[in-house]
Write an enzyme that holds these catalytic residues in place. Structure first.
Site, short mmCIF file in Angstrom:
data_model
loop_
_atom_site.label_atom_id
_atom_site.label_comp_id
_atom_site.label_asym_id
_atom_site.label_seq_id
_atom_site.Cartn_x
_atom_site.Cartn_y
_atom_site.Cartn_z
N HIS A 237 0.79 -1.25 0.09
CA HIS A 237 0.05 0.06 0.00
C HIS A 237 0.87 1.24 -0.16
O HIS A 237 1.97 1.32 0.48
CB HIS A 237 -1.05 -0.02 1.12
CG HIS A 237 -2.12 -0.90 0.97
ND1 HIS A 237 -2.96 -1.32 2.23
CD2 HIS A 237 -2.30 -1.99 0.17
CE1 HIS A 237 -3.85 -2.22 1.48
NE2 HIS A 237 -3.40 -2.54 0.51
N GLU B 42 1.27 3.80 1.98
CA GLU B 42 2.01 4.08 3.25
C GLU B 42 3.18 3.13 3.53
O GLU B 42 4.10 3.77 3.94
CB GLU B 42 1.04 3.65 4.59
CG GLU B 42 -0.31 4.49 4.51
CD GLU B 42 -1.64 3.75 3.89
OE1 GLU B 42 -1.14 3.30 2.69
OE2 GLU B 42 -2.82 3.69 4.26
N CYS C 157 -5.28 0.79 6.37
CA CYS C 157 -5.82 -0.46 6.46
C CYS C 157 -5.64 -0.92 7.72
O CYS C 157 -4.71 -0.79 8.30
CB CYS C 157 -5.79 -1.00 5.23
SG CYS C 157 -4.11 -1.86 5.17
N CYS D 54 -1.66 -1.57 7.47
CA CYS D 54 -0.78 -0.45 7.36
C CYS D 54 -0.91 0.23 8.72
O CYS D 54 -0.02 0.85 9.29
CB CYS D 54 -1.11 0.49 6.46
SG CYS D 54 -0.97 0.02 4.74
N ALA E 15 -21.55 11.81 -27.53
CA ALA E 15 -21.30 12.93 -28.09
C ALA E 15 -22.38 13.19 -29.19
O ALA E 15 -22.65 12.49 -29.84
CB ALA E 15 -20.04 12.98 -28.88
N THR F 276 -21.74 -0.52 -33.07
CA THR F 276 -20.68 0.45 -33.01
C THR F 276 -19.41 -0.35 -33.71
O THR F 276 -18.77 0.42 -34.32
CB THR F 276 -20.44 0.71 -31.79
OG1 THR F 276 -21.80 1.02 -31.20
CG2 THR F 276 -19.35 1.67 -31.58
N GLU G 125 -19.73 3.17 -24.00
CA GLU G 125 -19.61 4.17 -25.32
C GLU G 125 -20.40 3.52 -26.38
O GLU G 125 -20.12 3.40 -27.59
CB GLU G 125 -18.16 4.05 -25.84
CG GLU G 125 -17.45 4.81 -24.79
CD GLU G 125 -16.19 5.51 -25.36
OE1 GLU G 125 -16.19 6.23 -26.70
OE2 GLU G 125 -14.92 5.12 -24.82
N LEU H 136 -28.77 0.11 -26.42
CA LEU H 136 -27.98 -0.51 -25.32
C LEU H 136 -27.69 0.66 -24.34
O LEU H 136 -28.05 0.19 -23.03
CB LEU H 136 -26.59 -0.88 -25.93
CG LEU H 136 -25.66 -1.87 -24.87
CD1 LEU H 136 -26.44 -2.92 -24.18
CD2 LEU H 136 -24.49 -2.31 -25.69
N ALA H 137 -27.71 1.81 -24.69
CA ALA H 137 -27.56 2.91 -23.51
C ALA H 137 -28.85 2.88 -22.79
O ALA H 137 -28.85 2.88 -21.22
CB ALA H 137 -27.20 3.99 -24.09
N1 LIG Z 1 -4.84 3.24 2.97
C1 LIG Z 1 -4.73 2.39 2.08
N2 LIG Z 1 -3.60 2.27 1.23
C2 LIG Z 1 -3.51 1.77 0.00
O1 LIG Z 1 -2.36 2.05 -0.75
C3 LIG Z 1 -4.36 0.71 -0.32
N3 LIG Z 1 -4.35 0.05 -1.41
C4 LIG Z 1 -5.38 0.62 0.59
N4 LIG Z 1 -6.49 -0.25 0.15
C5 LIG Z 1 -7.57 -0.78 1.12
O2 LIG Z 1 -7.22 -2.26 1.41
C6 LIG Z 1 -8.02 -2.94 0.72
C7 LIG Z 1 -7.08 -3.94 -0.18
O3 LIG Z 1 -6.02 -4.56 0.52
P1 LIG Z 1 -4.95 -5.70 -0.06
O4 LIG Z 1 -4.45 -4.86 -0.91
O5 LIG Z 1 -5.77 -6.93 -0.49
O6 LIG Z 1 -4.39 -6.09 1.17
C8 LIG Z 1 -8.64 -2.21 -0.26
O7 LIG Z 1 -10.05 -2.83 -0.53
C9 LIG Z 1 -8.76 -0.89 0.60
O8 LIG Z 1 -9.91 -1.18 1.50
N5 LIG Z 1 -5.88 1.37 1.70
ZN LIG Z 2 -2.83 -0.63 4.07
#
Ligand SMILES: Nc1nc(O)c(N)c(N[C@@H]2O[C@H](COP(=O)(O)O)[C@@H](O)[C@H]2O)n1
Ligand SMILES: [Zn+2]
Length: 377
Positions: free
Chosen positions: A64, A66, A89, A98, A168, A210, A302, A307-308
């Site tokens: 992630h 962080e 998370c 995290c 469009a 299309t 698109e 379909l839309a």
């Molecule tokens: N805070 C945060 N930073 C990120 O970079 C993230 N990708 C997320 N994602 C959250 O965690 C879920 C995915 O978890 P995994 O990658 O499978 O461990 C995702 O659904 C978000 O809730 N959060």
């Molecule tokens: Zn995380």
């Protein structure tokens, strides 16, 4: 329930906080279109007014945002402030929580853009950080954070990808002449907005007509940008053997059809490397359910008017982008962007919400959302 600190009349955080959050969003956008089913997230670590680490989430399965920022900051993260566009998370998914990494790194303050709607997180990350004595501010540049991940949020809340209908049309409401000729209704500036939109979406859907009439590429046309999965919905599989969608390799193409349709055409597609999937019945809702299962967050319609109209009627469209060109072509049989919705009075008209209007080159773009069933976080 964790509440955002945001208030309609009041901005959350200092000007510096908001600038740092905008930097998080800039970083998050580097992975535009690449993170589904995960969100796009950016993180910045600041100490003594200086950025000491940055990161973004590149794709599902990778660390992630962080974690990348903490790695860049190293031991310096102790006592620092981390800005992150989505709540950290608090669960073991494809990666560890995290919240725990931030506590272990000794950060003093966490500034969050928005609460994570994922029920596995949903305020738990913020609560964990606060319980560990870390100061947490929530809701800095919240609207922009939510907008960036509107597809992810919709996916989590409604268990379907966000459906975006783009079309469009001329000033007299036509998408092509009576012969079906439509190149081009809008100017180059509007077409490049569409290319950017494709880069942000997981898939783009058209119907067989299309493909036959327009022979589109459906790519984002930008060097290094993400291309969506190109999807053709065709019950009959009455599709040309030569089409840009199967001749070009910038992006994969998927044809969705009904069970047992046209085996000769199916063989022709498979031979050209096109994935063919049978769905019964082949309806917009069935397609969106299938794409949800494939992990998609946003899908761009698109397609033509019939379909839309079906997609709108089945609740597979939430957002509309209508380009209006200052041109008139007339013709009572010329195709319109949305076919019959069975409405008879103006009171039944579907009124868009959160409407934004802007001028794009010589054309006008109206963007808005169809009313949705409200789900409170
Ligand atoms: N805070 C945060 N930073 C990120 O970079 C993230 N990708 C997320 N994602 C959250 O965690 C879920 C995915 O978890 P995994 O990658 O499978 O461990 C995702 O659904 C978000 O809730 N959060
Ligand atoms: Zn995380």
């Amino acid at each position: 329930m964790i509440k955002s600190d945001s208030h309609p009349q009041q901005k959350v955080g200092t000007e510096f906080d908001r600038a740092m959050m905008r930097r998080c969003l800039e970083l998050a956008r580097r992975a535009l279109g690449c993170t589904s089913p995960n969100p796009m997230v950016g993180a910045v670590i600041v100490k003594d007014g200086e950025i000491i680490g940055e990161g973004f989430h590149p794709r599902a399965g990778e660390p992630h945002a962080e974690v990348f920022a903490l790695k860049a900051a190293g031991a310096n993260a102790r006592g620092a402030t981390i800005y992150v566009s989505l709540e950290p998370c608090n669960h073991y998914g494809r990666t560890p929580p995290c919240s725990e990494a931030l506590i272990a790194a000794g950060v003093a303050k966490v500034v969050v853009g928005m609460v994570d709607p994922n029920p596995l997180v949903a305020g738990g990350g913020i609560a964990k950080l606060r319980a560990a004595g870390i100061e947490v501010i929530v809701g800095v540049e919240e609207e922009a954070c939510r907008k960036l991940n509107e597809g992810f949020i919709h996916r989590i809340l409604y268990k379907r990808p966000l459906g975006i209908l783009k079309y469009a049309m001329t000033l007299d409401g036509k998408i092509a002449t009576t012969t079906g000729h439509s190149a081009w209704v809008t100017n180059q500036e509007a077409r490049s907005v569409v290319h950017q939109l494709r880069a942000a979406c997981d898939a783009v859907i058209v119907g067989g007509n299309t493909v036959r009439l327009d022979n589109p590429h459906l790519t984002s046309r930008q060097q290094g940008a993400h291309n969506p999965l190109r999807i053709v919905m065709s019950r009959s599989l009455n599709l040309p053997a030569q089409a840009n969608l199967w001749k070009t390799e910038e992006a994969p193409t998927l044809v969705l059809t009904d069970v047992g349709a046209n085996p000769v055409s199916r063989k022709m597609l498979l031979k050209q490397g096109v994935e063919v999937i049978e769905l019964s019945p082949l309806t917009p809702e069935k397609v969106m359910a299938y794409l949800y299962d494939r992990g998609f967050c946003s899908v761009l319609w698109e397609c033509g008017g019939t379909l839309a109209a079906n997609a709108i009627a089945q609740g597979s469209v939430q957002k509309i982008l209508a380009f209006i060109a200052p041109k008139i072509i007339g013709g009572s049989n010329a195709p319109t962007p949305v076919g019959d919705l069975g409405l008879t009075t103006m009171t039944e008209a579907l009124s868009l919400e959160r409407v934004e209007v802007r001028v794009v080159g010589a054309d006008c773009l109206i963007e808005g959302y169809l009313p949705q069933k409200v789900i409170n976080l």
